[in-house]
Design a protein around this motif. Sequence first.
Motif, PDB file in Angstrom:
ATOM      1  N   GLU A  20      -3.535  -2.829  -3.513  1.00 59.47           N
ATOM      2  CA  GLU A  20      -3.900  -1.676  -3.475  1.00 59.47           C
ATOM      3  C   GLU A  20      -5.208  -1.730  -4.665  1.00 59.47           C
ATOM      4  N   GLU A  21      -5.672  -2.332  -4.952  1.00 60.82           N
ATOM      5  CA  GLU A  21      -7.471  -2.789  -5.684  1.00 60.82           C
ATOM      6  C   GLU A  21      -8.527  -2.578  -4.249  1.00 60.82           C
ATOM      7  N   ILE A  22      -8.452  -3.097  -3.319  1.00 55.05           N
ATOM      8  CA  ILE A  22      -8.680  -3.597  -1.913  1.00 55.05           C
ATOM      9  C   ILE A  22      -8.738  -2.424  -1.088  1.00 55.05           C
ATOM     10  N   VAL A  23      -7.545  -1.826  -0.280  1.00 63.22           N
ATOM     11  CA  VAL A  23      -7.133  -0.929   0.512  1.00 63.22           C
ATOM     12  C   VAL A  23      -7.245   0.242  -0.309  1.00 63.22           C
ATOM     13  N   GLY A  24      -6.879   0.142  -1.413  1.00 67.42           N
ATOM     14  CA  GLY A  24      -7.135   1.989  -2.149  1.00 67.42           C
ATOM     15  C   GLY A  24      -5.096   2.323  -1.297  1.00 67.42           C
ATOM     16  N   GLY A  25      -5.208   3.982  -1.904  1.00 72.79           N
ATOM     17  CA  GLY A  25      -4.709   4.760  -1.059  1.00 72.79           C
ATOM     18  C   GLY A  25      -4.190   6.130  -1.293  1.00 72.79           C
ATOM     19  N   GLU A  26      -3.605   7.141  -1.167  1.00 70.68           N
ATOM     20  CA  GLU A  26      -3.851   8.680  -1.703  1.00 70.68           C
ATOM     21  C   GLU A  26      -2.795   8.702  -2.582  1.00 70.68           C
TER      22      GLU A  26
END
Length: 117
Positions: A20-26
Amino acid sequence: MEIKLQQVRVFGFHGLHACEEIVGGEFEITLAASYLPAQTPIKEIGETLDYTVLLAIVKERMQKPAHLLETLATEIAGEIIAKFSIVTTVVISINKLHPPIQSFEGTVGVTYTIKRN
C-alpha cells in the motif's frame, strides 16, 4: 446548519501493508461539518463554511501517508474543528475502496465524530 463533502475520491498511500505504501490506493471521504451561523439568512461566504477550504484540508492531509484510517479521520476532523470556531461537530467517514484482502469484495472504512466542548 451543515456543510457536506460527499463521496470525495482521492488517491493515497495509506495502510499497514508494504504494497500500500508503494502502489497506493483509492479512498472515498464523506464529511459533514455542523455549525451555528452568526445570522440568517446567510448572504456571504464569510458567514458560512467554505467547502473548498474543507476540501483543501482533506486533500492536503490525504497526501501524507498514514498506517491507519483512524489517524487520518481524527487528524482531519481535529484540524477542521480547531480552524473554524463556528464548527460544533465534524463527522468524517473514510473508506478504502480496494483493500488488499484476499478473496474480499467491498470496502473497509472508519467513521469518526468530534464535538466541540
